[in-house]
Design a protein around this motif. Structure first.
Motif, PDB file in Angstrom:
ATOM      1  N   ARG A  21      92.952  11.824  49.028  1.00 55.12           N
ATOM      2  CA  ARG A  21      91.440  11.503  48.556  1.00 55.12           C
ATOM      3  C   ARG A  21      91.525  10.651  47.245  1.00 55.12           C
ATOM      4  O   ARG A  21      90.899   9.636  47.425  1.00 55.12           O
ATOM      5  CB  ARG A  21      90.674  12.879  48.449  1.00 55.12           C
ATOM      6  N   ILE A  22      92.654  10.734  46.529  1.00 54.82           N
ATOM      7  CA  ILE A  22      92.770   9.763  45.334  1.00 54.82           C
ATOM      8  C   ILE A  22      93.229   8.593  45.790  1.00 54.82           C
ATOM      9  O   ILE A  22      92.718   7.822  45.236  1.00 54.82           O
ATOM     10  CB  ILE A  22      93.773  10.633  44.376  1.00 54.82           C
ATOM     11  N   PRO A  27      92.435   2.347  46.480  1.00 51.95           N
ATOM     12  CA  PRO A  27      93.274   2.030  47.493  1.00 51.95           C
ATOM     13  C   PRO A  27      94.318   0.937  46.983  1.00 51.95           C
ATOM     14  O   PRO A  27      95.293   0.603  47.819  1.00 51.95           O
ATOM     15  CB  PRO A  27      92.028   1.165  48.327  1.00 51.95           C
ATOM     16  N   ASN A  28      94.305   0.501  45.797  1.00 49.29           N
ATOM     17  CA  ASN A  28      95.164  -0.432  45.113  1.00 49.29           C
ATOM     18  C   ASN A  28      96.245  -0.011  44.509  1.00 49.29           C
ATOM     19  O   ASN A  28      97.413  -0.589  44.104  1.00 49.29           O
ATOM     20  CB  ASN A  28      94.607  -1.571  44.293  1.00 49.29           C
ATOM     21  N   SER A  29      96.284   1.377  44.382  1.00 44.41           N
ATOM     22  CA  SER A  29      97.453   2.188  43.792  1.00 44.41           C
ATOM     23  C   SER A  29      98.588   2.336  44.616  1.00 44.41           C
ATOM     24  O   SER A  29      98.509   3.507  45.475  1.00 44.41           O
ATOM     25  CB  SER A  29      96.881   3.179  42.943  1.00 44.41           C
ATOM     26  N   SER A  30      99.670   1.828  44.417  1.00 38.44           N
ATOM     27  CA  SER A  30     100.859   2.315  45.394  1.00 38.44           C
ATOM     28  C   SER A  30     101.394   3.395  44.991  1.00 38.44           C
ATOM     29  O   SER A  30     101.935   4.165  45.580  1.00 38.44           O
ATOM     30  CB  SER A  30     102.130   1.301  44.933  1.00 38.44           C
ATOM     31  N   ILE A 348      86.078  15.840  35.051  1.00 39.00           N
ATOM     32  CA  ILE A 348      86.533  15.352  33.543  1.00 39.00           C
ATOM     33  C   ILE A 348      87.457  13.935  33.380  1.00 39.00           C
ATOM     34  O   ILE A 348      87.163  13.085  32.264  1.00 39.00           O
ATOM     35  CB  ILE A 348      87.198  16.520  32.781  1.00 39.00           C
ATOM     36  N   LEU A 349      88.217  13.877  34.648  1.00 37.02           N
ATOM     37  CA  LEU A 349      89.039  12.540  34.367  1.00 37.02           C
ATOM     38  C   LEU A 349      88.451  11.502  35.239  1.00 37.02           C
ATOM     39  O   LEU A 349      89.037  10.366  35.612  1.00 37.02           O
ATOM     40  CB  LEU A 349      90.350  13.059  34.928  1.00 37.02           C
ATOM     41  N   GLY A 350      87.152  11.601  35.868  1.00 40.42           N
ATOM     42  CA  GLY A 350      86.597  10.629  36.609  1.00 40.42           C
ATOM     43  C   GLY A 350      86.323  11.425  38.105  1.00 40.42           C
ATOM     44  O   GLY A 350      87.182  11.819  38.292  1.00 40.42           O
ATOM     45  N   THR A 351      85.507  10.547  38.636  1.00 39.16           N
ATOM     46  CA  THR A 351      85.268  11.056  40.251  1.00 39.16           C
ATOM     47  C   THR A 351      86.484  10.647  41.264  1.00 39.16           C
ATOM     48  O   THR A 351      87.021  11.752  41.690  1.00 39.16           O
ATOM     49  CB  THR A 351      84.186  10.162  40.899  1.00 39.16           C
ATOM     50  N   PRO A 352      87.628   9.621  40.865  1.00 39.42           N
ATOM     51  CA  PRO A 352      88.451   9.733  41.877  1.00 39.42           C
ATOM     52  C   PRO A 352      89.385  11.010  41.782  1.00 39.42           C
ATOM     53  O   PRO A 352      90.360  11.087  42.737  1.00 39.42           O
ATOM     54  CB  PRO A 352      89.377   8.355  41.481  1.00 39.42           C
ATOM     55  N   TYR A 353      89.349  11.509  40.468  1.00 35.34           N
ATOM     56  CA  TYR A 353      90.435  12.563  40.288  1.00 35.34           C
ATOM     57  C   TYR A 353      90.114  13.999  40.381  1.00 35.34           C
ATOM     58  O   TYR A 353      90.691  14.802  39.841  1.00 35.34           O
ATOM     59  CB  TYR A 353      91.110  12.221  38.756  1.00 35.34           C
ATOM     60  N   GLU A 354      88.683  14.073  40.851  1.00 30.95           N
ATOM     61  CA  GLU A 354      88.060  15.331  40.950  1.00 30.95           C
ATOM     62  C   GLU A 354      88.943  16.223  41.912  1.00 30.95           C
ATOM     63  O   GLU A 354      89.181  17.481  41.379  1.00 30.95           O
ATOM     64  CB  GLU A 354      86.720  15.367  41.672  1.00 30.95           C
ATOM     65  N   SER A 355      89.628  16.001  43.081  1.00 37.27           N
ATOM     66  CA  SER A 355      90.448  16.846  43.666  1.00 37.27           C
ATOM     67  C   SER A 355      91.558  17.324  42.927  1.00 37.27           C
ATOM     68  O   SER A 355      92.249  18.442  43.038  1.00 37.27           O
ATOM     69  CB  SER A 355      90.639  16.347  45.134  1.00 37.27           C
ATOM     70  N   LEU A 356      92.194  16.267  42.265  1.00 41.03           N
ATOM     71  CA  LEU A 356      93.332  16.569  41.493  1.00 41.03           C
ATOM     72  C   LEU A 356      93.158  17.883  40.174  1.00 41.03           C
ATOM     73  O   LEU A 356      93.765  18.805  40.166  1.00 41.03           O
ATOM     74  CB  LEU A 356      93.699  15.493  40.742  1.00 41.03           C
ATOM     75  N   VAL A 357      92.068  17.701  39.518  1.00 39.87           N
ATOM     76  CA  VAL A 357      91.624  18.758  38.444  1.00 39.87           C
ATOM     77  C   VAL A 357      91.232  20.072  39.172  1.00 39.87           C
ATOM     78  O   VAL A 357      91.667  20.989  38.721  1.00 39.87           O
ATOM     79  CB  VAL A 357      90.498  17.963  37.657  1.00 39.87           C
TER      80      VAL A 357
END
Length: 382
Positions: A21-22, A27-30, A348-357
């Motif tokens: 999901r992240i 999409p540009n993060s290798s 807390i770290l932004g929407t892209p990192y919601e699943s991570l947190v």
């Protein structure tokens, strides 16, 4: 062994981090693309780190068996009693696997490709081999791999009119193979044909036509081969070999396994496919298992660097417990945090990192539960 098992279970637990999901959000993060790849199963051919979870877990069942056999023999109980205990353990594993696969469904989901059911189906045979010689184990491994490969090759290939779409495989799927490897194509092989008969013997909401991932019941046979590799490794560990000799054996076995699996694939004799546990996969993944065992043995037993591994040991000593917890209460834990800390807590770290947190929060709670069990000496054994 406990640290290695803990590492394997941590990889399984980490699915909740949802790196995919992240990666989709960035999409540009290798970097996240790489992590997402190794947190998911490959489509058909090849191997990711995530693909090594099940073979490692199965391998470690074999590694532990010589210790279990020695303990049971020392109890002076008759062999019939010991074998009945092994059959009971097998049945519990199979039923537990079915139970976990049935969570959230309207009726029992009779499926046998789950890690626990696969181990359970093969465990009685592994137990018998545990009382045999090392030579018998190698012969059994050869019979399993060659026999399974020959059975697949003997099953006829589908004709030109075969409807791949009807079994969940697009006609233009890029992973269709030709030659001998075509006998191991997705949902048109021996194991798929067996399941279209076997799984329909059980009550189902609708007839079984195919498994979307291509997984199959018969994979328990080559999975037994993976457990036999672990059995041989466990026998080496119980001998009086020097640490250097043990490391040499583990590394040599690992390299031979990787090369053998690779050669079988590039020669088109047998592809490396985890989803149907091809013989080439047994050798290839077994090679990685030997190398990982060598790494943990070197760090913990040879160099005696043990402090770093304690969090893994806590997980590894209760592998069955965490396997069940992850399948049963992961969403409950995440929902708990949302309820009591607000719906935006995981942003807390932004929407892209919601699943991570949210995943890290759940992993922390899981580990605290296991640590409490460790302190209380509560270890779930099957």
């Amino acid at each position: 062994m406990d640290a290695y098992r803990g590492f394997v279970m941590l990889l399984m637990m980490a699915e909740i981090l949802q790196f995919e999901r992240i990666s989709e959000a960035l999409p540009n993060s290798s970097f996240w693309h790489f992590l997402a790849h190794h947190q998911s199963h490959v489509a058909w051919y090849g191997c990711s780190l995530h693909d090594l979870i099940q073979p490692s877990f199965s391998f470690l069942v074999g590694v532990a068996l010589p210790y279990s056999v020695a303990s049971q023999v020392a109890s002076d109980k008759p062999f019939s009693t010991l074998f009945l205990r092994a059959l009971r353990r097998s049945l519990v594993l199979v039923l537990l696997g079915i139970l976990l696969r049935s969570v959230g469904r309207e009726q029992t989901n009779f499926t046998f490709e789950d890690t626990l059911t696969q181990i359970g189906l093969g465990y009685p045979f592994l137990f018998l081999l545990g009382f045999g010689s090392s030579r018998t184990g190698w012969i059994a491994l050869a019979v399993i791999l060659v026999g399974y490969w020959a059975a697949f090759i003997a099953y006829p290939l589908p004709d030109a009119a075969f409807d791949y779409a009807a079994v969940g495989v697009p006609a233009d799927w890029p992973h269709h193979a030709s030659g001998l490897s075509a006998h191991f194509n997705k949902n048109s092989n021996l194991a798929w044909a067996f399941d279209t008969w076997f799984l329909n013997l059980f009550p189902r909401a609708k007839p079984f036509l195919f498994n979307g991932g291509g997984y199959a019941t018969l994979s328990f046979i080559p999975t037994l081969g993976t457990m036999v590799l672990g059995l041989q490794a466990g026998r080496w560990l119980r001998t009086k070999l020097s640490p250097n000799e043990l490391l040499k054996r583990f590394i040599l076995a690992g390299v031979v396994g990787l090369l053998a699996g690779w050669v079988l694939e590039v020669t088109n004799i047998c592809p490396v496919v985890k989803r149907i546990w091809t013989p080439a996969w047994v050798l290839f993944s077994g090679g990685w298992c030997f190398l990982l065992l060598a790494l943990f043995y070197y760090l913990i037993d040879v160099r005696t660097w043990r402090g770093w591994a304690f969090p893994l040991v806590v997980i590894g000593m209760n592998s069955i417990a965490i396997y069940c917890l992850v399948h049963l209460i992961d969403q409950f834990i995440i929902g708990f945090f949302r309820t009591h800390f607000g719906p935006s807590f995981f942003l807390i770290l932004g929407t892209p990192y919601e699943s991570l947190v949210s995943g890290l929060a759940a992993l922390f709670v899981f580990w605290l539960i296991l640590y409490w069990m460790y302190r209380k000496r509560l270890f779930i054994r099957v």
